[in-house]
Design a protein around this motif. Structure first.
Motif, PDB file in Angstrom:
ATOM      1  N   ILE A   1       0.846  -1.201   0.000  1.00 18.60           N
ATOM      2  CA  ILE A   1       0.000   0.000   0.000  1.00 18.60           C
ATOM      3  C   ILE A   1       0.877   1.245   0.000  1.00 18.60           C
ATOM      4  O   ILE A   1       1.859   1.327   0.735  1.00 18.60           O
ATOM      5  CB  ILE A   1      -0.928  -0.011   1.234  1.00 18.60           C
ATOM      6  N   ASP A   2       0.482   2.212  -0.812  1.00 18.42           N
ATOM      7  CA  ASP A   2       1.204   3.483  -0.898  1.00 18.42           C
ATOM      8  C   ASP A   2       0.836   4.338   0.317  1.00 18.42           C
ATOM      9  O   ASP A   2      -0.322   4.706   0.486  1.00 18.42           O
ATOM     10  CB  ASP A   2       0.825   4.197  -2.190  1.00 18.42           C
ATOM     11  N   PRO A   3       1.800   4.658   1.192  1.00 16.47           N
ATOM     12  CA  PRO A   3       1.473   5.455   2.381  1.00 16.47           C
ATOM     13  C   PRO A   3       1.138   6.905   2.059  1.00 16.47           C
ATOM     14  O   PRO A   3       0.563   7.600   2.882  1.00 16.47           O
ATOM     15  CB  PRO A   3       2.737   5.355   3.232  1.00 16.47           C
ATOM     16  N   ASN A   4       1.464   7.379   0.860  1.00 16.86           N
ATOM     17  CA  ASN A   4       1.178   8.763   0.488  1.00 16.86           C
ATOM     18  C   ASN A   4      -0.271   8.952   0.034  1.00 16.86           C
ATOM     19  O   ASN A   4      -0.733  10.070  -0.110  1.00 16.86           O
ATOM     20  CB  ASN A   4       2.125   9.222  -0.615  1.00 16.86           C
ATOM     21  N   THR A   5      -0.983   7.863  -0.227  1.00 17.98           N
ATOM     22  CA  THR A   5      -2.387   7.953  -0.636  1.00 17.98           C
ATOM     23  C   THR A   5      -3.260   7.438   0.508  1.00 17.98           C
ATOM     24  O   THR A   5      -2.788   7.142   1.588  1.00 17.98           O
ATOM     25  CB  THR A   5      -2.625   7.102  -1.897  1.00 17.98           C
ATOM     26  N   THR A   6      -4.542   7.309   0.239  1.00 15.64           N
ATOM     27  CA  THR A   6      -5.464   6.814   1.269  1.00 15.64           C
ATOM     28  C   THR A   6      -5.551   5.290   1.183  1.00 15.64           C
ATOM     29  O   THR A   6      -6.568   4.725   0.818  1.00 15.64           O
ATOM     30  CB  THR A   6      -6.850   7.437   1.085  1.00 15.64           C
ATOM     31  N   ASN A   7      -4.451   4.631   1.528  1.00 16.25           N
ATOM     32  CA  ASN A   7      -4.342   3.167   1.545  1.00 16.25           C
ATOM     33  C   ASN A   7      -4.682   2.523   0.204  1.00 16.25           C
ATOM     34  O   ASN A   7      -5.274   1.457   0.145  1.00 16.25           O
ATOM     35  CB  ASN A   7      -5.217   2.568   2.643  1.00 16.25           C
ATOM     36  N   ALA A   8      -4.300   3.158  -0.868  1.00 15.50           N
ATOM     37  CA  ALA A   8      -4.485   2.596  -2.201  1.00 15.50           C
ATOM     38  C   ALA A   8      -3.207   1.860  -2.594  1.00 15.50           C
ATOM     39  O   ALA A   8      -2.107   2.272  -2.225  1.00 15.50           O
ATOM     40  CB  ALA A   8      -4.788   3.704  -3.201  1.00 15.50           C
ATOM     41  N   PRO A   9      -3.335   0.781  -3.341  1.00 20.46           N
ATOM     42  CA  PRO A   9      -2.123   0.091  -3.788  1.00 20.46           C
ATOM     43  C   PRO A   9      -1.342   0.925  -4.795  1.00 20.46           C
ATOM     44  O   PRO A   9      -1.870   1.849  -5.409  1.00 20.46           O
ATOM     45  CB  PRO A   9      -2.644  -1.192  -4.430  1.00 20.46           C
ATOM     46  N   TYR A  10      -0.090   0.606  -4.935  1.00 23.97           N
ATOM     47  CA  TYR A  10       0.752   1.316  -5.900  1.00 23.97           C
ATOM     48  C   TYR A  10       0.228   1.062  -7.316  1.00 23.97           C
ATOM     49  O   TYR A  10      -0.287  -0.023  -7.607  1.00 23.97           O
ATOM     50  CB  TYR A  10       2.196   0.835  -5.801  1.00 23.97           C
TER      51      TYR A  10
END
Length: 90
Positions: free
Chosen positions: A68-77
């Protein structure tokens, strides 16, 4: 399986020391333990693709396994490809 072997008693030298067997005593104990495991231990090692940031092989197992991309709202890369920079060793 645990096996214990105790040994104890008076220390004496016949005719020389402790004929009444009331002065010096010894005690020795040893314990053995054998663990039998029905399987061998295998630790999963990241593949070459995973070390380079490509997680498409494990994301096919389910969305819970995708990073999960920590810079988004728990969206996968995007494309399940984690950006790897040579400046950051992690």
């Amino acid at each position: 399986m645990t096996l214990a072997t105790p040994l104890a008693g008076p220390a004496y030298i016949p005719g020389v020391y402790n004929q009444s067997k009331t002065k010096t005593f010894f005690f020795w104990s040893q314990e053995w333990r054998r663990d039998r495991l029905p399987y061998t231990f295998n630790q999963l090692v990241p593949t070459v693709a995973e070390r380079s940031g490509n997680f498409t092989d494990i994301c096919n197992l389910g969305p819970a396994d995708c990073p999960i991309d920590p810079n988004t709202t728990n969206a996968p890369y995007p494309g399940n490809q984690v950006p790897v920079s040579p400046a950051t060793p992690t």
